[in-house]
Write a protein that holds these residues in place. Structure first.
Motif, PDB file in Angstrom:
ATOM      1  N   GLN A   1       0.856  -1.192   0.000  1.00  0.00           N
ATOM      2  CA  GLN A   1       0.000   0.000   0.000  1.00  0.00           C
ATOM      3  C   GLN A   1       0.889   1.237   0.000  1.00  0.00           C
ATOM      4  N   GLU A   2       1.927   1.199   0.801  1.00  0.00           N
ATOM      5  CA  GLU A   2       2.832   2.341   0.880  1.00  0.00           C
ATOM      6  C   GLU A   2       3.499   2.602  -0.462  1.00  0.00           C
ATOM      7  N   VAL A   3       3.923   1.514  -1.119  1.00  0.00           N
ATOM      8  CA  VAL A   3       4.552   1.670  -2.427  1.00  0.00           C
ATOM      9  C   VAL A   3       3.576   2.337  -3.390  1.00  0.00           C
ATOM     10  N   ARG A   4       2.344   1.885  -3.359  1.00  0.00           N
ATOM     11  CA  ARG A   4       1.357   2.420  -4.282  1.00  0.00           C
ATOM     12  C   ARG A   4       1.055   3.885  -3.983  1.00  0.00           C
TER      13      ARG A   4
ATOM     14  N   VAL B   1       9.862  -2.070  -9.030  1.00  0.00           N
ATOM     15  CA  VAL B   1       8.915  -1.775  -7.951  1.00  0.00           C
ATOM     16  C   VAL B   1       7.713  -0.967  -8.443  1.00  0.00           C
ATOM     17  N   PRO B   2       7.945   0.125  -9.193  1.00  0.00           N
ATOM     18  CA  PRO B   2       6.779   0.905  -9.634  1.00  0.00           C
ATOM     19  C   PRO B   2       5.842   0.135 -10.562  1.00  0.00           C
ATOM     20  N   LEU B   3       6.336  -0.932 -11.154  1.00  0.00           N
ATOM     21  CA  LEU B   3       5.459  -1.735 -12.023  1.00  0.00           C
ATOM     22  C   LEU B   3       4.300  -2.345 -11.241  1.00  0.00           C
ATOM     23  N   THR B   4       4.431  -2.372  -9.931  1.00  0.00           N
ATOM     24  CA  THR B   4       3.373  -2.981  -9.111  1.00  0.00           C
ATOM     25  C   THR B   4       2.330  -1.967  -8.656  1.00  0.00           C
ATOM     26  N   SER B   5       2.542  -0.697  -8.984  1.00  0.00           N
ATOM     27  CA  SER B   5       1.709   0.310  -8.324  1.00  0.00           C
ATOM     28  C   SER B   5       0.266   0.296  -8.796  1.00  0.00           C
ATOM     29  N   ARG B   6      -0.009  -0.258  -9.935  1.00  0.00           N
ATOM     30  CA  ARG B   6      -1.408  -0.310 -10.391  1.00  0.00           C
ATOM     31  C   ARG B   6      -2.038  -1.689 -10.207  1.00  0.00           C
ATOM     32  N   ARG B   7      -1.345  -2.526  -9.499  1.00  0.00           N
ATOM     33  CA  ARG B   7      -1.917  -3.850  -9.241  1.00  0.00           C
ATOM     34  C   ARG B   7      -3.128  -3.765  -8.317  1.00  0.00           C
ATOM     35  N   VAL B   8      -3.991  -4.765  -8.408  1.00  0.00           N
ATOM     36  CA  VAL B   8      -5.110  -4.840  -7.471  1.00  0.00           C
ATOM     37  C   VAL B   8      -4.596  -5.153  -6.074  1.00  0.00           C
ATOM     38  N   THR B   9      -3.588  -6.029  -5.986  1.00  0.00           N
ATOM     39  CA  THR B   9      -3.116  -6.428  -4.657  1.00  0.00           C
ATOM     40  C   THR B   9      -1.625  -6.152  -4.438  1.00  0.00           C
ATOM     41  N   GLY B  10      -1.037  -5.258  -5.213  1.00  0.00           N
ATOM     42  CA  GLY B  10       0.333  -4.813  -4.915  1.00  0.00           C
ATOM     43  C   GLY B  10       1.340  -5.937  -4.783  1.00  0.00           C
TER      44      GLY B  10
ATOM     45  N   GLN C   1       5.856  -9.245 -12.591  1.00  0.00           N
ATOM     46  CA  GLN C   1       6.219 -10.647 -12.380  1.00  0.00           C
ATOM     47  C   GLN C   1       7.209 -11.120 -13.441  1.00  0.00           C
ATOM     48  N   MET C   2       6.948 -10.788 -14.676  1.00  0.00           N
ATOM     49  CA  MET C   2       7.792 -11.297 -15.762  1.00  0.00           C
ATOM     50  C   MET C   2       9.168 -10.635 -15.761  1.00  0.00           C
ATOM     51  N   ALA C   3       9.199  -9.361 -15.385  1.00  0.00           N
ATOM     52  CA  ALA C   3      10.501  -8.681 -15.296  1.00  0.00           C
ATOM     53  C   ALA C   3      11.364  -9.358 -14.235  1.00  0.00           C
ATOM     54  N   GLU C   4      10.729  -9.686 -13.117  1.00  0.00           N
ATOM     55  CA  GLU C   4      11.478 -10.358 -12.055  1.00  0.00           C
ATOM     56  C   GLU C   4      11.956 -11.733 -12.516  1.00  0.00           C
ATOM     57  N   LEU C   5      11.091 -12.450 -13.221  1.00  0.00           N
ATOM     58  CA  LEU C   5      11.466 -13.801 -13.661  1.00  0.00           C
ATOM     59  C   LEU C   5      12.677 -13.753 -14.600  1.00  0.00           C
ATOM     60  N   ARG C   6      12.699 -12.766 -15.472  1.00  0.00           N
ATOM     61  CA  ARG C   6      13.871 -12.644 -16.354  1.00  0.00           C
ATOM     62  C   ARG C   6      15.144 -12.428 -15.538  1.00  0.00           C
ATOM     63  N   THR C   7      15.028 -11.610 -14.495  1.00  0.00           N
ATOM     64  CA  THR C   7      16.185 -11.371 -13.630  1.00  0.00           C
ATOM     65  C   THR C   7      16.599 -12.653 -12.907  1.00  0.00           C
TER      66      THR C   7
END
Lengths: 627, 627
Positions: free
Chosen positions: A587-590, B333-342, B401-407
């Protein structure tokens, strides 16, 4: 179901409150169609507003498919002796192609009606059975093929849509993954005309006997939501007919779309009447079970005449679909002799025994056209039984099973030539890598007649957990195209399911059906997942419970760890405690990203997020406002 | 796991009998390898003879994979203060590339060793920690790449085979379906050389820290049996360290191949020592949890130095694999900001918070090579954490998720360049139609490094039943190629699992793993299904219970309906009663075919089965001899 059944009675006629009380946060709503008596029930789950620190937005109530009938309707006074309202009676009468009979036309039905000893067991309101007028065909398939859209079809259309168009304005709720339907043709919106077309083509059925006007119409077909059936039947521990009705109500509470009454014993005729009069969902039976009772359990003594009389008896009570094992042909029986587990279908083994004893072709097969004549006089649908389904992984997809399936495909053609609705039963026990071929073969051999499978169980090694071994296979085969799943309870292979087992089996199978709807890309399926996930992320605990398939269990499990009411508004999970919660951190990140006006995050990263990071640290790394 | 943990104590040091008693009908056996101290444990399930009317043949005992360690060995006296026998100690010492240290080399380890207040909590037998000699690499992967077959590899080979060659003479037991392995290369027989090759290629790992000589070697890789991990950790309701050990023993009893100790709280160092010294299975941890405790829960206060010290501390205690979220990079990290559940991973959210607070690349990523240096000095395997896994259906397979998997794929290459063993963690929440792509991408991006997934959950709508929503996804992804599944209990999302939940979750996941082994065509998998099905068909109730994953529950469920002992030799199922049993009828079909000498049934059908049918009827249609 047992040899030890006690004498039934109607002593208890009230249902336990646990069986009928509305789900928490839910209310029954009705969506009215093109005529005022066409009122489609749904369940609305109310949601709380998003807490103010997350945006304070209102959250809409979520409509979900509701199989529980008037029992969860606060405006309905349950009276088992009265039965449910006959919501379809006017529709049936209006069509003018049926007529009430002076009494039961089956010999057995007349005998039971005249049996004074059964008087105190009998359902009090004896409505006259109806039958098609001479020469008429009263099946939904027949109407569909005439181009007629019946109220039943419109009811189904409204019910399948669940008003999902209303959520389209919320991208958060309406977002969904592209599905993989393996050739299914699921429309964005189900129209009454689409329902008609699917029924006309034989790709869907609406099981709705003219003598079961109490049932709320529903469709079984691969282009509709996946349905679940629950089996039930008289058991040794049951002494009251009200308990039989209670089982039915309990199963529909947890999402049974149809129930099969597999009772055996002396008073099944009377019990069935109580069940049907009080059932808001279609009722299926396996008539050969009762026929066998009529010949004292001697399979070889069965005759076409006895079977025929049983079909008419049950059709006039209102049974909506009959499992008929007409695919167990004489020549197929020896194909099972080298199986690890032989024939595991009761109906299948009865017919196998009959065929061997007489060395004659099965009378179900030879009299199939006559059966069709009966079916179309009442609109009973076929569920063509898989009497030779495999009973173990070892026997999966063997020649006996496939020979029967080919026959079922031929019989479906015969049924359709009479405009009789028809679905096909499937296995059983199948390892995962062979599930797909079962579906592919069925679609090909039976020309997309709805498939209705038991499980399948994906392994044999977990007695006590076969609801799970089978839910794995059920989710997969439903994804591939199965229209209805027959639930399996934890007691499978071991004993008779109790109330706990029925709930466990039903919820497990609702999971399998829903997982399949999601995977097929059903346009409304992901809405509930999205709503629940949003509630979870916003720590709306009550909403998270209430949006789930089993709100009562979710709450109970939560309360085992964090029992206080205050914990249900707590902004932390019970798993990690208040100081260590990934949901809160994200939540904080968002909020961080949002507060800083970062829309295109990649650009923002380059444009000086480093500076903002300093601010973030200076502010004590706490962008999360305290309550 | 909770903010409310009480002070631990070692007061209770005996395990409850329910946790260690052997399974009914089972005994521990050991298969000796090329050296007398290489003894591979298995569980032999004894079977009764086939009843005489079905042929009176003896049935072999069935060997099954046994994760329960010495606890179910009647010859082993459990002494938690002593710990388990160090079965690998000689193997490690013989290699001559390690040396005992004078004491812990981590700062924290030394502090704890010197803390007088912790004296009464400490595991009594303090074995000196070992470390690789200067310049040595002591990983199984390093040996494998040198062409060395270690005793651990031979142990694994024997264990994976389960002596299945011995059943080859029984076509009934040995029969199996062709599998679909999606490119897996499962051999008919696992040789020590095959194990070596798989480890050398990075396709399998054998997690076995040189400081955990008590563990029984096991392999995680897609060409071996699918494994299951159980999570556990200190909870609010636990007051005794023995209870922590009891959780571990309980989980391995139900089939946990590894356990992850996710404890938090003040005394995790001491608790972990007790757990490892008494664990027959590899132990994994998430070191960032403990590192966070060392900085009072302030993610932004974490440093590489504290983390490094924690790795050494835990490696010297014997942790076999570390979950390290090195794929959570600043830019993702910012790629998660529009997720439903972060971000729903705890480790992931801690690192995300650290990255944002410092606006710096994750120290786990920048120091990855140094981490490898530590791993290879103790043979700790990587479990590269999926810190950005989706926490809802809505967020499945997104760019974060996919960016992390590539890493993670890149980091696997780095680990392998150090000969460090490595597996990759995977999601999470995934709708069925997107599961396959998760596996395909992982195989491609991580070059077949073993995949280790949590579930995935195939829907979000069933809190209270997430062991089931996830087992559906787990079975599928394991079929597609996942090497190890992390179990999910019914309490997921709601609360802390109790003993009942652990059993429920473990058995559910053993089902998923086994269903996958069957589907992949693992050469030994179907044996147990076949044996159980044969027992079921022959009404050997006790064998049916005992061959199942949970014999106690199977018996209990059976007895709820038919409690008498006599019913367990009864030749009818509890479901249908004695007069109406499909299994019995199909026994008759089979015997009929066999007694009449019908070998080629089709020919026989033509050659006068009609005559035989008359005989059958004359004999009263009873070919089934009474007992």
């Amino acid at each position: 179901m047992s040899a030890h059944s006690r004498e039934p009675s109607v002593a208890a006629t009230a249902l336990d409150h646990s069986v009928t009380r509305p789900f928490p946060g839910s209310r029954k709503v009705h969506v009215t169609g093109s005529r005022p008596d066409l009122r489609v029930p749904m369940r609305a789950i109310e949601q709380q507003d998003t807490p103010f620190q997350f945006g304070a937005e209102p959250n809409p109530s979520i409509l979900v498919y509701d199989t529980s009938g008037p029992y969860t309707d606060c405006d309905h006074a349950v009276d088992l002796q009265q039965g449910l309202p006959a919501l379809r009676a006017a529709w049936i009468e209006e069509r003018g192609d049926t007529e009430p009979l002076p009494g039961p036309s089956s010999r057995f039905g007349r005998e039971r009606a005249e049996d004074a000893a059964a008087a105190n067991l009998r359902f009090p309101e004896q409505r006259a059975p109806r039958q098609a007028r001479a020469g008429a065909n009263v099946t939904q398939m027949h109407y569909a093929r005439q181009g007629i859209v019946t109220p039943e079809m419109e009811f189904v259309a409204i019910r399948e849509n669940q008003r999902r168009a209303e959520y389209a304005h919320s991208p958060e709720l309406a977002q969904r993954h592209a599905g993989e339907g393996f050739g299914a043709a699921i429309p964005e919106t189900v129209t009454p005309e689409f329902v008609r077309d699917e029924v006309a083509r034989g790709r869907a059925i609406i099981p709705c006997n003219i003598n079961h006007p109490e049932s709320e119409p529903m469709a079984i077909g691969r282009n509709f939501l996946v349905k679940v059936n629950a089996n039930m039947g008289t058991s040794a521990v049951t002494s009251s007919i009200a308990e039989e009705v209670e089982k039915l109500v309990w199963a529909t509470r947890w999402g049974a779309d149809t129930i099969m009454d597999l009772s055996t014993g002396r008073h099944i005729h009377e019990t069935r009447e109580w069940v049907i009069r009080n059932s808001p969902v279609p009722v299926g039976t396996v008539p050969i079970y009762q026929a066998l009772e009529k010949v004292d359990g001697k399979a070889e003594a069965l005759t076409w005449e006895i079977f025929r009389d049983t079909l008419i008896e049950q059709a006039e009570q209102g049974v909506d679909y009959f499992t008929i094992h007409a695919g167990v042909r004489l020549a197929f029986v020896p194909l099972t002799s080298r199986r690890v587990t032989g024939i595991v279908s009761r109906g299948g083994s009865i017919m196998a025994k009959w065929c061997l004893a007489h060395h004659e072709e099965s009378f179900l097969y030879t009299h199939f056209e006559e059966i069709c004549e009966i079916m179309k006089a009442y609109d009973v649908a076929f569920s063509l039984g898989d009497g030779l389904r495999p009973g173990s992984i070892a026997d999966a997809s063997d020649e006996a099973q496939m020979a029967e399936l080919r026959t079922l495909g031929e019989l479906a053609q015969t049924a359709w030539s009479h405009d009789v609705q028809c679905m096909i039963e499937g296995p059983g026990h199948v390892p995962m890598q062979r599930i797909r071929e079962n579906m592919t073969e069925q679609l090909a051999l039976c020309e997309e007649a709805p498939f209705y499978t038991l499980g399948p169980l994906t392994t044999d090694i977990a007695p006590g957990y076969d609801h799970i071994t089978s839910a794995i296979g059920a989710a997969m085969i439903a994804w591939y195209g199965t229209a209805m799943l027959c639930y399996v309870t934890p007691k499978e292979h071991l004993g008779l399911p109790d109330k706990h087992d029925v709930r466990e089996g039903m919820v497990t199978y609702r999971i399998a059906a829903h997982a399949a709807d999601l995977a097929k890309g059903h346009p409304g399926a992901q809405l509930r997942d999205n709503a629940l996930s949003k509630a979870r992320f916003e720590f709306r605990w009550e909403d998270q419970f209430n949006l789930g398939l089993d709100p009562e269990r979710a709450r109970e499990f939560h309360d085992q760890t964090l029992p206080k009411e205050a914990h249900k508004v707590a902004h932390f999970c019970s798993m990690c405690g208040p100081h260590f919660c990934s949901m809160r951190i994200s939540q904080e990140v968002r909020e961080y990203a949002q507060q800083k006006g970062i829309n295109d995050v990649h650009v923002a990263m380059e444009e000086g997020l480093r500076e903002k990071a300093k601010e973030f640290r200076r502010s004590g790394s706490k962008v999360y406002r305290e309550l």
